[in-house]
Write a protein that holds these residues in place. Structure first.
Motif, PDB file in Angstrom:
ATOM      1  N   SER A 291      42.570  73.162  65.248  1.00  0.00           N
ATOM      2  CA  SER A 291      42.744  71.715  65.110  1.00  0.00           C
ATOM      3  C   SER A 291      43.832  71.429  64.087  1.00  0.00           C
ATOM      4  O   SER A 291      43.827  71.984  62.989  1.00  0.00           O
ATOM      5  N   LEU A 292      44.753  70.561  64.455  1.00  0.00           N
ATOM      6  CA  LEU A 292      45.908  70.229  63.623  1.00  0.00           C
ATOM      7  C   LEU A 292      46.037  68.717  63.514  1.00  0.00           C
ATOM      8  O   LEU A 292      45.867  68.002  64.502  1.00  0.00           O
ATOM      9  N   VAL A 293      46.333  68.235  62.322  1.00  0.00           N
ATOM     10  CA  VAL A 293      46.759  66.854  62.132  1.00  0.00           C
ATOM     11  C   VAL A 293      48.207  66.867  61.674  1.00  0.00           C
ATOM     12  O   VAL A 293      48.553  67.553  60.704  1.00  0.00           O
ATOM     13  N   ALA A 294      49.054  66.130  62.383  1.00  0.00           N
ATOM     14  CA  ALA A 294      50.465  66.011  62.027  1.00  0.00           C
ATOM     15  C   ALA A 294      50.729  64.589  61.573  1.00  0.00           C
ATOM     16  O   ALA A 294      50.549  63.636  62.345  1.00  0.00           O
ATOM     17  N   LEU A 295      51.128  64.439  60.317  1.00  0.00           N
ATOM     18  CA  LEU A 295      51.366  63.127  59.722  1.00  0.00           C
ATOM     19  C   LEU A 295      52.859  62.883  59.560  1.00  0.00           C
ATOM     20  O   LEU A 295      53.577  63.717  58.986  1.00  0.00           O
TER      21      LEU A 295
ATOM     22  N   PRO B 257      46.456  78.152  72.778  1.00  0.00           N
ATOM     23  CA  PRO B 257      46.344  77.260  73.941  1.00  0.00           C
ATOM     24  C   PRO B 257      45.163  76.304  73.782  1.00  0.00           C
ATOM     25  O   PRO B 257      44.093  76.693  73.324  1.00  0.00           O
ATOM     26  N   GLY B 258      45.396  75.037  74.126  1.00  0.00           N
ATOM     27  CA  GLY B 258      44.341  74.046  73.981  1.00  0.00           C
ATOM     28  C   GLY B 258      44.178  73.515  72.575  1.00  0.00           C
ATOM     29  O   GLY B 258      43.192  72.832  72.279  1.00  0.00           O
ATOM     30  N   LEU B 259      45.124  73.810  71.701  1.00  0.00           N
ATOM     31  CA  LEU B 259      45.088  73.320  70.326  1.00  0.00           C
ATOM     32  C   LEU B 259      44.839  71.808  70.298  1.00  0.00           C
ATOM     33  O   LEU B 259      45.503  71.041  70.998  1.00  0.00           O
ATOM     34  N   ALA B 260      43.866  71.381  69.499  1.00  0.00           N
ATOM     35  CA  ALA B 260      43.584  69.951  69.341  1.00  0.00           C
ATOM     36  C   ALA B 260      44.504  69.381  68.267  1.00  0.00           C
ATOM     37  O   ALA B 260      44.510  69.861  67.131  1.00  0.00           O
ATOM     38  N   VAL B 261      45.281  68.372  68.621  1.00  0.00           N
ATOM     39  CA  VAL B 261      46.263  67.806  67.697  1.00  0.00           C
ATOM     40  C   VAL B 261      46.075  66.299  67.605  1.00  0.00           C
ATOM     41  O   VAL B 261      46.052  65.595  68.625  1.00  0.00           O
ATOM     42  N   ARG B 262      45.935  65.827  66.397  1.00  0.00           N
ATOM     43  CA  ARG B 262      45.969  64.381  66.144  1.00  0.00           C
ATOM     44  C   ARG B 262      47.333  64.081  65.544  1.00  0.00           C
ATOM     45  O   ARG B 262      47.675  64.587  64.470  1.00  0.00           O
ATOM     46  N   TYR B 263      48.092  63.277  66.233  1.00  0.00           N
ATOM     47  CA  TYR B 263      49.487  62.988  65.890  1.00  0.00           C
ATOM     48  C   TYR B 263      49.537  61.578  65.318  1.00  0.00           C
ATOM     49  O   TYR B 263      49.294  60.606  66.025  1.00  0.00           O
ATOM     50  N   VAL B 264      49.849  61.475  64.025  1.00  0.00           N
ATOM     51  CA  VAL B 264      49.713  60.212  63.300  1.00  0.00           C
ATOM     52  C   VAL B 264      51.075  59.764  62.767  1.00  0.00           C
ATOM     53  O   VAL B 264      51.723  60.498  62.020  1.00  0.00           O
ATOM     54  N   LEU B 265      51.481  58.558  63.135  1.00  0.00           N
ATOM     55  CA  LEU B 265      52.687  57.954  62.586  1.00  0.00           C
ATOM     56  C   LEU B 265      52.331  56.615  61.957  1.00  0.00           C
ATOM     57  O   LEU B 265      51.522  55.859  62.504  1.00  0.00           O
TER      58      LEU B 265
ATOM     59  N   ILE C  49      45.067  57.466  57.321  1.00  0.00           N
ATOM     60  CA  ILE C  49      44.969  58.887  56.995  1.00  0.00           C
ATOM     61  C   ILE C  49      43.510  59.314  56.864  1.00  0.00           C
ATOM     62  O   ILE C  49      43.108  60.378  57.368  1.00  0.00           O
ATOM     63  N   GLU C  50      42.713  58.494  56.203  1.00  0.00           N
ATOM     64  CA  GLU C  50      41.297  58.848  56.041  1.00  0.00           C
ATOM     65  C   GLU C  50      40.562  58.839  57.379  1.00  0.00           C
ATOM     66  O   GLU C  50      39.647  59.634  57.592  1.00  0.00           O
ATOM     67  N   ARG C  51      40.961  57.972  58.294  1.00  0.00           N
ATOM     68  CA  ARG C  51      40.372  57.976  59.630  1.00  0.00           C
ATOM     69  C   ARG C  51      40.704  59.291  60.351  1.00  0.00           C
ATOM     70  O   ARG C  51      39.840  59.891  61.005  1.00  0.00           O
ATOM     71  N   ALA C  52      41.923  59.745  60.220  1.00  0.00           N
ATOM     72  CA  ALA C  52      42.311  61.015  60.838  1.00  0.00           C
ATOM     73  C   ALA C  52      41.518  62.171  60.244  1.00  0.00           C
ATOM     74  O   ALA C  52      41.075  63.074  60.967  1.00  0.00           O
ATOM     75  N   ALA C  53      41.328  62.155  58.924  1.00  0.00           N
ATOM     76  CA  ALA C  53      40.572  63.229  58.273  1.00  0.00           C
ATOM     77  C   ALA C  53      39.124  63.233  58.732  1.00  0.00           C
ATOM     78  O   ALA C  53      38.518  64.290  58.954  1.00  0.00           O
ATOM     79  N   ARG C  54      38.562  62.051  58.880  1.00  0.00           N
ATOM     80  CA  ARG C  54      37.155  61.924  59.267  1.00  0.00           C
ATOM     81  C   ARG C  54      36.920  62.320  60.728  1.00  0.00           C
ATOM     82  O   ARG C  54      35.941  62.984  61.058  1.00  0.00           O
ATOM     83  N   GLU C  55      37.822  61.917  61.608  1.00  0.00           N
ATOM     84  CA  GLU C  55      37.615  62.121  63.034  1.00  0.00           C
ATOM     85  C   GLU C  55      38.127  63.459  63.535  1.00  0.00           C
ATOM     86  O   GLU C  55      37.562  64.029  64.467  1.00  0.00           O
TER      87      GLU C  55
END
Length: 213
Positions: A11-15, A38-46, A93-99
């Motif tokens: 799991s990756l978050v990209a800010l 493969p199948g990496l979960a990514v939350r992409y945040v701008l 950012i905190e929403r991304a961290a939580r979810e």
């Protein structure tokens, strides 16, 4: 320099403060993570972006992260004004961290001279306390490149693929006087030289944990 493998990232978050920040700074890392996981979960945040620029970002993320399970959180705050919208950015950012609860976070560097980048870089470690946070660098007019301590080597094919995708997916930036192969590959070559590879991306980190198991 002997490498330690960054494995087991599911799991990756990209800010990013702006569309193209993430890909300019960490596009090679994204390409390699997607291939290795493969199948990496990514939350992409701008935090900022017009509809046209957000469309560029969506297309770019899909190209840089083929096969990834992508979730987008695209803000519309005004460019250059993020410090004035501290609460909104912090909530995002905190929403991304939580979810997302990621293994790895890529974010701007808190020492970046651009106020938008610096805001995200300062907030990221306060929200993501259980993930490795890698703070990326962005070449730009401000001349604020620092002394990073974490390197991700790139084979030449990946370095050139990154640059090609930047040109393809961010046509709105092509008229900028710094937007060219020499800037992108030049920085990658210098960072590669510093870690005894042809090309590399480099990052700052405040904390990391090493384990023998």
């Amino acid at each position: 320099m002997r490498p330690l493998a960054l494995t087991g990232v599911s799991s990756l978050v990209a800010l990013g403060a702006h569309p193209d920040d993430i890909e300019i700074a960490a596009g090679g890392l994204l390409l390699q993570l997607a291939t290795a996981n493969p199948g990496l979960a990514v939350r992409y945040v701008l935090a900022t972006g017009t509809p046209a620029r957000q469309a560029e970002a969506r297309a770019a993320a899909t190209a840089f992260l083929p096969g990834a399970d992508l979730t987008f959180d695209l803000g519309t705050l005004p460019d250059g004004r993020l410090p004035a919208h501290w609460d909104t950015v912090k909530d995002q950012i905190e929403r991304a961290a939580r979810e997302a609860r990621p293994d790895l976070v890529v974010a701007p560097w808190s020492g970046d001279a651009h106020q938008d980048h610096r805001t995200l870089g300062t907030l990221a470690p306060t929200a993501f306390r259980d993930a490795l946070v890698l703070h990326y660098e962005i070449p730009k007019w401000d001349g604020d490149l620092g002394r990073p301590s974490v390197y991700v080597p790139l084979v030449e094919e990946t370095a050139r693929r990154k640059v090609s995708l930047l040109h393809t997916h961010f046509p709105s930036q092509s008229d900028r006087d710094w937007w060219d192969d020499e800037v992108f590959l030049g920085l990658a070559r210098l960072r590669g030289m510093e870690c005894r590879h042809r090309y590399a991306e480099a990052f700052h980190t405040q904390k990391l944990t090493l384990t023998l198991s």
